[in-house]
Design an enzyme around this catalytic site. Structure first.
Site, short mmCIF file in Angstrom:
data_model
loop_
_atom_site.label_atom_id
_atom_site.label_comp_id
_atom_site.label_asym_id
_atom_site.label_seq_id
_atom_site.Cartn_x
_atom_site.Cartn_y
_atom_site.Cartn_z
N ASP A 96 0.87 -1.18 0.00
CA ASP A 96 0.00 0.00 0.00
C ASP A 96 0.91 1.23 0.00
OD1 ASP A 96 -2.08 1.78 0.05
OD2 ASP A 96 -3.21 0.73 1.59
C1 NOJ Z 1 -4.01 3.95 0.11
C2 NOJ Z 1 -5.15 2.98 0.14
O1 NOJ Z 1 -5.12 2.26 1.35
C3 NOJ Z 1 -5.17 2.02 -1.03
O2 NOJ Z 1 -6.34 1.27 -0.98
C4 NOJ Z 1 -5.04 2.77 -2.32
O3 NOJ Z 1 -5.09 1.88 -3.41
C5 NOJ Z 1 -3.74 3.54 -2.31
N1 NOJ Z 1 -3.76 4.49 -1.20
C6 NOJ Z 1 -3.48 4.30 -3.61
O4 NOJ Z 1 -4.38 5.33 -3.74
#
Ligand code: NOJ
Length: 766
Positions: free
Chosen positions: A283
């Protein structure tokens, strides 16, 4: 360079990967494992970057840092590019200016549509229509690919059992079987056969993110193995079996070890037991966060431990930990073969997608794809299918316009285009979004006066949403809003109208990532306003726009008709009008148990029997133990009767399947969809099992007066479960109760015996 073996499309992918890998420097390899955020910042000409404060300087410098890294072959992927021209510009740097010309992979959060916005994922799950969900994500994929996106960070398949957690809206709710079916449908929709209109799917967040303590986003999760295997992993397993080539690792500590540095999760469970052979992306900034979470000693340690745990690609904004991997190899902290393995996985996907042959997107083709009227129609259909009729006393709905001359639509959410779309949309066309007010006006405005009052304000969050700054169309109640006066006007409008449609709920930025809540109360004075409107004596229909259950106890006791619309997307208002007017009979069903109030949370239908199983036992003394609305529940304008529940046999040896049949009759005069659900309970065995578990379902259309026979096969893997006694899967010889009906409170029941006490343990195999 052009005739090097890795450039030849006729060679098998493994050979092309091996050849390319053999030509890469250690730094270039680590670069393939780095994914940068495209911040979309235009740095004004002549700006003195050095004079900026440190954090602003980092942002201002970032676009150049990324371009330089692409040119130097030090980044393999970029996220958040949504303009075809930007994608091509960056791709040219990679393909034409970097030493080996390895193309970039572009990722994006395509969560519930790109330009055409579908209902939020939780709403899509509420359709219980697997075909609709697959078609919606296939449309999203087509749009995304047309602008140069190769990969979606979706589906979010985290089971969520605590509605205080804002990310409940991104998944399929509380149930592993519904969650698994919806996860697989989304993967199929996105990936198709990896054709030119498909994108990669990335189920996330591995694993257990939905169990964040107290429903607080990013907080740690403590999950027993039995919950992990029986509840949290089935949707991931289904997504992987459907062919997902990517998985995203989660942020939070899982049993005291951050998920993005957790080898047990990312390697033992994900690869060895679930058989995943794609690549894992962290993530955003989750690798750097290993240091923040006081797990890694420093950034190098964070990079090394994430990679060794099983993260193949680091998503980040600045200063990647993975840029230190080359030095870590030289310092003896890491073996180069670990890097090679990760690079191999990433390159395999790039070859498989045909990026070496066609790295660029056709900049002129996108417009046509993005304006498609069929896509908008599908969005309307999906929204209609997702709407859940929670209450309908005395046939209050559908509305009959013959007896109406004036309708009041009340509530800020009733005419907010941005809120109608929900969170996690970035390329939407706000102007074309149809609000509930607009949908009603276009449906009945020629015969009925439809007036509007915004009414009660919706107080903002105490800290700003990180998404608001990216979105010029965000709506908020103005600071100097005169609540009392607006409520009074709304009540007066209701009083002089034949009917009041009161729209309540939360704004789209009050749900989603970073949007947990400690209360399920309707924000602001929305409930008080509702009470005053009900007191006027004008009939009221309550429309709820939310991505989590809210406290509707008062409404349930005092308003005859309640409709849950979620955040219904681009054509949401049309869909709501069509359901309210009876053009279509609602058949959405709740993908979670709707609590009476926040104190009951977490509450799930698949709880265990206790020492005191009845209503008197072990619950709260001041409130009924039951939820306000059960899992799987939703009303219809039709009535259905379930009869003739039977099986092809009543004694089923362990390891064999049984087929269950039931007849469903539409006893009304209205053609309608119904969601037929099958639940089981195991009476005794190696472990105790939940009182009911969904095992199969089907959304079917039944014409008025017709009967349809549904048929569900329960295979051994539907009857097995993971037991803490054997530390693995077991299927017990036991008695199984079966229910078939329209919700988790279905009462038509029968039993069958599973014979032969020879229980097997086959942990981790399908
Ligand atoms: C953080 C989020 O937890 C995730 O789900 C997302 O895909 C990423 N940011 C990218 O935006």
């Amino acid at each position: 360079m052009t005739d090097l073996p890795f450039r030849r499309p006729t060679l098998p992918v493994e050979l092309r990967v091996a050849d390319l890998l053999s030509r890469m420097t250690l730094e270039e390899k680590a670069g393939q494992l780095t994914q940068y955020f495209h911040l979309g910042i235009e740095v004004p000409e002549g700006l003195d970057i050095d004079a900026l404060p440190a954090e602003q300087r980092a942002y201002a410098e970032q676009p150049k840092v990324v371009s330089d890294a692409v040119r130097a072959g030090l980044t393999g992927s970029v996220l958040f590019v949504k303009e075809p021209s930007t994608a091509n510009r960056m791709q040219r740097l990679a393909v034409e200016e970097s030493r080996l010309g390895v193309p970039l992979l572009f990722g994006f959060d395509v969560i519930h549509g790109l330009r055409t916005i579908f209902p939020v994922p939780l709403a899509l799950a509420a359709t219980w229509s697997i075909d609709t969900i697959e078609a919606a994500q296939a449309t999203a994929a087509r749009e995304a690919r047309s602008v140069g996106i190769h990969w979606s960070f979706a589906p979010m398949v985290d089971i969520a059992r605590d509605p205080r957690w804002g990310r409940i809206i991104e998944g399929s709710g509380e149930d592993p079987v519904l969650g698994a079916a919806v996860a697989a449908a989304q993967v199929r929709g996105f990936q198709g056969n990896f054709g030119p209109s498909n994108i990669l799917a990335g189920p996330k967040h591995f694993a257990g993110y939905g169990a964040a303590r107290g429903g607080r986003d990013y907080d740690d999760a403590e999950i027993s193995d039995s919950e992990l295997w029986n509840v949290y992993l089935p949707p991931f397993r289904a997504a992987i079996e459907a062919g997902a080539v990517n998985v995203m690792s989660a942020y939070m500590d899982y049993n005291g070890v951050p998920a993005s540095g957790n080898r047990r999760l990312l390697t033992d469970v994900l690869r060895n037991e679930l058989g995943f052979d794609g690549f894992v992306v962290s993530d955003n900034n989750a690798v750097r966060s290993l240091e923040t979470q006081h797990f890694a000693k420093d950034l190098t340690d964070a990079g090394v431990r994430a990679l060794k745990a099983g993260v193949d690609m680091e998503m980040c904004m600045f200063n990647p930990a993975f840029s230190r991997l080359a030095q870590a190899v030289l310092d003896g902290l890491l073996e180069e073969k670990v890097i090679d393995e990760a690079v191999r996985r990433v390159l395999t996907v790039k070859f498989k997608l045909g990026l070496f042959e066609q790295p660029y997107v056709d900049e002129d083709a996108a417009t046509e794809v993005l304006i498609s009227t069929e896509s908008r129609e599908l969005a309307r259909e999906a929204a209609e299918k997702s709407i859940v009729l929670l209450k309908n006393d005395g046939g209050a709905l559908p509305l009959t316009t013959a007896s109406l001359s004036s309708v009041a639509v009340i509530g800020q959410l009733g005419d907010s285009k941005r809120d109608t779309l929900g969170p996690w949309v970035f390329d939407h066309d706000t102007d074309e979004t149809v609000t509930i007010l607009e949908g009603l006006r276009s449906r009945i405005g020629d015969r009925v006066t439809v007036d509007y009052a915004p009414g009660a304000g919706i107080p903002p969050r105490v800290f700003p949403s990180m998404f608001d700054q990216m979105d010029a169309s965000v709506v908020a109640t103005p600071e100097n809003y005169d609540d009392a006066a607006e409520v009074q006007q709304a009540v007066q409008l209701a009083a002089r109208s034949d009917l009041a449609i009161v729209v309540v709920g939360q704004r789209q930025n009050q749900i989603g990532e970073n949007a947990s809540t400690s209360t399920l109360d309707l924000p602001g004075d929305q409930q008080e306003q509702l009470r005053q409107i009900v007191e006027t004596g004008t009939p009221v229909v309550l429309v709820v726009m939310s991505g989590r259950p809210l406290d509707l106890r008062w409404a349930d006791a005092n308003v005859p008709a309640i409709v849950q619309t979620w955040y219904p997307g681009t054509r949401g208002g049309d869909a709501v009008a069509s359901v309210l007017l009876g053009d279509t009979s609602p058949a959405g069903r709740l993908p979670f148990t709707w609590p009476r109030h926040v104190g009951q949370v977490p509450i799930v239908y698949s709880h265990y029997r206790t020492f005191a199983p009845g209503d008197q036992g072990a619950r709260y003394w001041e409130e009924p133990s039951t939820p306000l609305y059960p899992f799987g529940y939703g009303l219809s304008y039709a009535t259905f009767e379930y009869t003739n529940l039977r099986m092809d046999r009543t004694a089923v040896p362990v390891g064999e399947s049984v087929t269950v049949f039931a007849d469903v009759t539409n006893t009304s005069a209205v053609d309608a969809d119904d969601v037929v659900q099958l639940y089981i309970h195991q009476r005794y065995g190696t472990s105790s099992r939940p009182v009911r578990e969904l095992k199969a379902f089907e959304r079917i259309t039944i014409a008025a007066g017709q009967t349809r026979t549904v048929r569900f096969t329960l295979a051994p893997q539907d009857l097995r479960y993971w037991s803490a006694v054997t530390d693995g899967y077991v299927q017990d010889a036991t008695t199984i109760d079966v229910w078939v009906g329209g919700s988790s409170s279905a009462d038509l029941t029968t039993q069958f015996e599973v014979t032969d006490s020879d229980t097997g343990s086959d942990r981790g195999t399908a």
